[in-house]
Design an enzyme around this catalytic site. Structure first.
Site, PDB file in Angstrom:
ATOM      1  N   ARG A 234       0.845  -1.190   0.000  1.00 51.32           N
ATOM      2  CA  ARG A 234       0.000   0.000   0.000  1.00 51.32           C
ATOM      3  C   ARG A 234       0.878   1.237   0.000  1.00 51.32           C
ATOM      4  O   ARG A 234       1.851   1.325   0.765  1.00 51.32           O
ATOM      5  CB  ARG A 234      -0.929   0.002   1.223  1.00 51.32           C
ATOM      6  CG  ARG A 234      -2.018  -1.074   1.179  1.00 51.32           C
ATOM      7  CD  ARG A 234      -3.028  -0.799   0.073  1.00 51.32           C
ATOM      8  NE  ARG A 234      -4.105  -1.764   0.009  1.00 51.32           N
ATOM      9  CZ  ARG A 234      -4.125  -2.838  -0.784  1.00 51.32           C
ATOM     10  NH1 ARG A 234      -3.083  -3.102  -1.559  1.00 51.32           N
ATOM     11  NH2 ARG A 234      -5.170  -3.638  -0.798  1.00 51.32           N
ATOM     12  N   GLU A 263      -3.757   7.470  -5.209  1.00 52.30           N
ATOM     13  CA  GLU A 263      -4.029   6.766  -6.457  1.00 52.30           C
ATOM     14  C   GLU A 263      -5.368   7.225  -7.021  1.00 52.30           C
ATOM     15  O   GLU A 263      -6.363   7.250  -6.282  1.00 52.30           O
ATOM     16  CB  GLU A 263      -4.022   5.251  -6.225  1.00 52.30           C
ATOM     17  CG  GLU A 263      -2.646   4.741  -5.839  1.00 52.30           C
ATOM     18  CD  GLU A 263      -2.557   3.223  -5.727  1.00 52.30           C
ATOM     19  OE1 GLU A 263      -3.568   2.533  -5.989  1.00 52.30           O
ATOM     20  OE2 GLU A 263      -1.479   2.722  -5.382  1.00 52.30           O
ATOM     21  N   HIS A 282      -0.213   0.028  -9.917  1.00 54.66           N
ATOM     22  CA  HIS A 282      -0.983  -0.870  -9.036  1.00 54.66           C
ATOM     23  C   HIS A 282      -1.538  -2.055  -9.828  1.00 54.66           C
ATOM     24  O   HIS A 282      -2.732  -2.368  -9.776  1.00 54.66           O
ATOM     25  CB  HIS A 282      -2.114  -0.102  -8.350  1.00 54.66           C
ATOM     26  CG  HIS A 282      -2.548  -0.743  -7.059  1.00 54.66           C
ATOM     27  ND1 HIS A 282      -3.144  -0.045  -6.028  1.00 54.66           N
ATOM     28  CD2 HIS A 282      -2.471  -2.033  -6.622  1.00 54.66           C
ATOM     29  CE1 HIS A 282      -3.419  -0.868  -5.025  1.00 54.66           C
ATOM     30  NE2 HIS A 282      -3.021  -2.083  -5.367  1.00 54.66           N
TER      31      HIS A 282
END
Length: 326
Positions: A234, A263, A282
């Site tokens: 994360r 993000e 990601h």
């Protein structure tokens, strides 16, 4: 019965739901207001991607019997609100473990081998002679600090030790020495995070998002000169300005990042200006195999709860099960 699927998933999961006779709807408005307006009509909700299922939305989900997470991270679901409402929250631990582990190791190799830099110089700058000024490194013989020895961290440790001849220092407050020894890995377990930071050539993060800012100025200052940081967990685990400073001044040799603090990331993120950073959007879990595993796991647990009263194998709030909403 009806399922609200917050983002389309692999057809294997869709087929499981259809074969069970469930109607599946994908909302066009996934804002908090948009979801709150429709959730009362559904018996189950499947959460995918970064769409958030907040407390106000869950309060409106008066007919929901189960929330299922397509994936592992639960930060997009207010689990406390679901528990208060008597709704079990299922997720799919391990479904994407190999996919993310492979990406973590791939990022290690890309940073160490300078693949992105060399590819650009050769293909765009047409500079074949760049090879003369590069000295790469090998994983063999390196010490890899693995923060978090869950499904993903453990798989990373297996790959780097058994496949590349590296050793590891593992840190995980939930893993006992006996459990670590049963993993049969070349390395050791530590209960001291500072020891891992100071003695690792590469540090790879596999911790939950709740550990915000754990890699900040102090932690980075303890890392070896020339160490590499890998984050496929994360983004908020890392203090990005502190990381940027350490990469810019040469204290750290490089970083491989599949996640960022925000993000989607700011296109002007200073980290993206550095040659010693490899970044991906990601995508670590987004393999065909991983997507199938997550879709199947998410769908099967919904079907199990709705039709069989079957306890999910991945249950985030087990205390609610015996008193769950009927």
């Amino acid at each position: 019965m009806k399922v609200l699927l917050l983002q389309k998933m692999d057809d294997t999961g869709m087929k499981i739901l259809a074969d069970a006779g469930l109607q599946v709807d994908i909302p066009t408005d996934t804002s908090e207001e948009g979801l709150a307006a429709v959730v009362a009509n559904y018996d189950a909700i499947i959460v995918r991607g970064m769409v958030k299922l907040t407390a106000p939305v869950i309060e409106k989900a008066i007919n929901c019997k189960v929330i299922s997470r397509h994936g592992v991270g639960l930060e997009t679901i207010d689990v406390d609100a679901a528990s208060k409402a008597g709704i079990p929250v299922a997720f799919t631990p391990g479904a994407n473990a190999n996919a993310v582990a492979e990406q973590a190791v791939s990022l290690m190799l890309d940073v160490m081998k300078k693949n992105c830099i060399l590819s650009r110089k050769l293909m765009i700058e047409k500079d074949y002679q760049c090879r003369l000024g590069v000295m790469n490194s090998e994983l063999k013989g390196k010490t890899i600090g693995v923060f978090g020895l869950g499904n993903i961290g453990r798989r990373v440790a297996e790959i780097v030790t058994r496949g590349f001849g590296a050793t590891i220092i593992g840190y995980d407050p939930y893993v006992s020495q006996e459990r670590f020894e049963s993993m049969n890995l070349d390395g050791r377990l530590t209960t001291d995070m500072d020891e891992l930071l100071a003695n690792s050539d590469i540090i790879t993060l596999h911790a939950p998002g709740s550990e915000v800012g754990m890699i900040g100025e102090r932690a980075i200052s303890l890392m070896r000169e020339g160490a590499i940081l890998i984050n496929t967990a994360r983004g908020p685990l890392v203090d990005e300005p502190a990381l940027y400073a350490a990469l810019k001044n040469g204290h750290l040799a490089g970083a491989g990042l599949d996640v960022t603090a925000c993000e989607p990331p700011d296109p002007n993120n200073p980290l993206f200006t550095l040659e010693n950073v490899v970044a991906t959007p990601h995508t670590a879990a987004l393999t065909k195999e991983g997507n199938v595993n997550m879709a199947v796991g998410a769908a099967e647990q919904v079907v199990g709860v709705l039709f069989e009263g079957k306890k999910p194998w991945g249950l985030a709030n087990p205390a609610v099960w015996d008193s769950r909403r009927a």
